[in-house]
Every structure is written in C-alpha cells, then in structure tokens.
Design an enzyme around this catalytic site. Structure first.
Site, PDB file in Angstrom:
ATOM      1  N   SER A 117       0.820  -1.203   0.000  1.00 25.30           N
ATOM      2  CA  SER A 117       0.000   0.000   0.000  1.00 25.30           C
ATOM      3  C   SER A 117       0.861   1.264   0.000  1.00 25.30           C
ATOM      4  CB  SER A 117      -0.952  -0.039   1.204  1.00 25.30           C
ATOM      5  OG  SER A 117      -1.906   0.981   1.128  1.00 25.30           O
ATOM      6  N   ASP A 261      -5.763   1.983  -3.641  1.00 21.58           N
ATOM      7  CA  ASP A 261      -7.050   1.765  -2.980  1.00 21.58           C
ATOM      8  C   ASP A 261      -7.479   2.995  -2.197  1.00 21.58           C
ATOM      9  OD1 ASP A 261      -5.250   1.572  -0.884  1.00 21.58           O
ATOM     10  OD2 ASP A 261      -6.110  -0.260  -0.034  1.00 21.58           O
TER      11      ASP A 261
END
Length: 470
Positions: A117, A261
């Site tokens: 991430s 995301d």
C-alpha cells in the site's frame, strides 16, 4: 496417485518469529526479511488448501504493485497455489480494487494482492480476498497461518497440479466498469486535472480513463518504478501535487497510494481535500437523490469532529468504527450503509464496488464538480471547518511493548488527564498501528494550541515508558 506426505514438509515454517503473521491488512513486512520466497510459497500452498476446503476448486486472481519484490512473491505464491491444485490468473500490475472487482465479478474463488500500500519500497505485503471481493476474515487467515507454522497435519500432494494463466485482459474489464459507472460519456470535458500516480499500481489505469472521459491530464510519477514507489509522492506526500495544480492552473489534482485503494484530492487553490470532505460531498449528493439509506455514513475514529457535526447538521447520521477499511466495510454490511471510508482516502461506495477504490473515487469526485456546477474549492468552502487535528507516530520496535500499550498505566493516566482537561473541546486517539511498528497519537481540539500541548505531552509519555532505552 499422490506424492508422499513428507515431500511437502518444506511448506511448514515452524521457525517463524513469534507473534501473528497476519495483521490488520494481510501480511506486511520487509521483503527478504519477513517476506521471503519460502514464506510466500508456504502462504500460497496453505491458502490454496484453505480456499479448496472452504470454497471448492477454482481460480485465484493475483495482482501486484510495482515493487521490485512483487515478482518474486508472485511467482512463489503461484507455485504454492498450483501445488495445492488451484488455477492462478496473473493480472500483473493493477490496483488492489481491481483484484477485488475481478473476484466479485468472475467465477474466481478468491484473490490475492501483492502490495504494501502506502509503505516504502523495501516493504511488501500479501492480502487476500473472498469470492465476493471482500477481505478474507480472521477465521480463514488463522487457518492459513496454522498450516504455515506446522500446526496442521500434513496434506498429501496429488498430481492434479493447478495451471497458471496470464489474464491481463481482466484489468481492461475493470477499467471499463469504472467508466460505465459515470453519468455520461465525457463528463470531464474541459477539466484540467493533475494525477500523482506514486510510481505505483494505477499508472496504466488512471491516465487513460481520465483522458477517455474528456479531461486534460497532467501526470506525475507515472511509470511503474519499484525503487521509488511512494517516495516523497502519492497520497502521503502531497507537496508536489499541490505545487503542480497551482503552477498549471488546474481545476484539481488527485494523489493515489502505491496500490491505488486510496486517494486524496487537492482543490484549485492547492488545499487538501481528504476523505472526510469526499464522504461529505458524495454523501450529500446521494442523500439528495434518496440513494443513502437512513442518511447514514460510516467513518472511523479518525474522522474529524468538524465533518461529523456538519453532516449531522444537515440531517445525516454517522457511525464510527476502528481504523481500517475492513472495519468500515463490516459496519456497512451490518447496517446497510452504502457509503463509508477513512480520512486517509479509503472510500467505499457499495453502489459501484465492494472495496475502497482510489481511481473510482477520484473519477466520481471530478464528475461531482460538474454536476454541481462548482469548483472543488467552492465545494470545500461551503462544507465545514475542520478541527485542528495532529497525528504523530512514535516508533516502538519492541512488539510486546507496542501491542500492550493499553496496559501502560502512565500512558493511560496521561490520556485520562488530557481528556479531562479538554472536555468537549477535543478528543484523543492512541493506538498501535496494524501495518507499521509505531504507536499513533492523535489529538484533535477546538484550538491548535491545545492540540499541540497535549499531543506533545502524550508523545513524550509514550517515548518514556514504551521505547526501550539504549
């Protein structure tokens, strides 16, 4: 015919470090240290056994971000999964929400994303999805970990090996679905938009979409680069995006993290538009169209008080959860809420997808400015004033101390003292990060001076009582 049970004993890694392997968002750590090829092989194999036991045979979709270690982990996971008899679809470079979308909209029985991430390039991670596109629950991850640690009986390997297939065309299917979710063919016509792609997972997805929808696009950090992913760019470092928006006189800018995301926006004046603002804008539109059940939004304990009180003032309801998109998602399923997210830019809209999706959120926010006939800056000005909120991270390498922070009496006393002093003029959140070796200290107050005072006091207390000396 089966292969000897003993032949798969190398798939048990009973010498792993103590402590849970799976954190709040899968497995995450330094590549080559925690995340090695042998570990990924074992993870793939035991994940394959779990998927077969729970969901039957079938395919697992695997995507990855641009980190240099992602290929190594992907090939090792594939070897483990095919050894367990499952088919593997290799999506290649793609956003995390693409994996969630593919698992929810094909006959795949699960999905895996290889990414850390927003973490630095030397880290990586492995996160799992069910066939409906949601994160794999603790019951299932515990079963995988038990196998890896040698706590489950060995399973005989049969000769029905799984096969591996490149399926990059499925990423195009995901992009087409994003485009189809918007109100018209070219809703961004005439808008100049800056995209900071963080050298990461959405470099091949976001720019073509924004251009196809009519926007003039200026890109920053727009090639996959495993050495520089998230380094001084993306959603955790907005300075360059703010500068680019102002210098090019763009209407807005969007910064994604490494796996896309999440997204944060910048308005035409270079001001940050975080997840709280995005939830407010999008929620207000859905509420006006009677598309927001019970006028409910789901946010986390990090959501700003200014946002919460503004939302309530227009008749909305807000439920807070623990930090983490999986907690937001669980509360949305439980309550029937259609919109939720985090201040950090994870935004989930069940009208369009089952997971947080930075690219989708950015597209809808850009379209929203056209639907309202307002600039993003005007929308921000007419929404709410945020309370000053300071977030500080204290590095605590000792795992036991970090996870036991709630049992630290001096720290609990300091928190109680600060809460009593601020009363309803502020709030405090102290927690151990689930993705990094830090204690996070957040202080929010009506006055910036109050926030500075109590955050400094709490950080000093953590350093004194939880950080090892010498």
């Amino acid at each position: 015919m089966v292969v000897s049970v003993a032949s798969n004993s190398f798939l048990n890694l009973s010498s792993l470090p103590k402590g849970k392997l799976f954190g709040t968002d899968g497995i995450r750590g330094k590549a080559g240290n925690l995340l090695t090829a042998p570990l990924a092989l074992a993870v793939g194999y035991w994940a394959g056994q779990m998927y077969k036991e729970q969901f039957g045979g079938g395919a697992i979709a695997i995507g990855q971000d641009s980190r240099n270690s992602s290929d190594m982990l992907g090939m090792s996971l594939t070897a483990g999964l095919t050894a367990a008899g499952l088919e593997v679809w290799n999506l290649g470079l793609c956003p995390t929400p693409c994996v969630a979308y593919i698992t929810a909209n094909t006959d795949a029985i699960g999905g895996i994303m290889i990414s850390a991430s927003h973490n630095p390039p030397e880290d990586n991670g492995i996160k799992f999805f069910t066939s409906n596109g949601t994160k794999l629950g603790k019951v299932y991850t515990s079963a995988i970990e038990a196998g890896i640690r040698g706590e489950k009986p060995p399973v005989a390997l049969d000769v029905n090996w799984g096969q591996h297939y490149p399926r990059q065309e499925l990423v195009k299917q995901y992009s087409s679905a994003l485009q189809a979710s918007l109100p018209s063919d070219r809703p961004l016509q005439g808008l100049k938009i800056v995209l900071d792609l963080a050298w990461g997972a959405c470099v091949k997805v976001a720019p073509p979409l924004f251009k196809a929808l009519g926007a003039e696009v200026i890109c920053l950090h727009d090639v996959p680069d495993g050495d520089r992913i998230n380094v001084d760019c993306g959603s955790t470092h907005l300075n360059l995006l703010q500068q680019a928006v102002c210098e090019t006189q763009a209407q807005m800018g969007f910064a994604f993290d490494g796996d896309a995301d999440r997204v944060l926006a910048v308005d035409n004046q270079g001001r940050i538009v975080d997840g709280d603002y995005i939830l407010y804008f999008w929620g207000k539109l859905l509420k006006s169209k009677s598309q927001l059940p019970n006028d409910l939004l789901v946010a986390t304990v990090m959501a700003n008080l200014g946002f919460e009180r503004a939302w309530e003032s227009i008749g909305g309801r807000l439920i807070r959860t623990a930090v983490g998109d999986q907690h937001v998602q669980a509360q949305m399923w439980e309550t029937g809420a259609m919109l939720g997210g985090e201040q950090s830019g994870h935004v989930i809209c069940h009208h369009y997808n089952c997971s947080g999706d930075g690219v989708q959120t950015a597209l809808h926010l850009a379209c929203l400015t056209r639907q309202l006939g307002m600039s993003l800056g005007e929308m921000r000005d007419q929404s709410f004033e945020t309370y000053p909120q300071l977030l500080k991270n204290v590095r605590v390498e000792d795992v036991e101390r970090r996870l036991a922070w709630e049992n630290c009496d001096p720290l609990q006393g300091a928190i109680e003292q600060a809460e009593q002093a601020m009363g309803d003029r502020g709030r405090i959140l102290v927690r151990a990060s689930g993705t990094e070796p830090v204690i996070r200290v957040m202080v929010e107050a009506a006055e910036l001076e109050l926030a500075h005072h109590w955050s400094h006091y709490l950080v000093e207390t953590v350093q004194e009582h939880l950080v090892k000396k010498g």
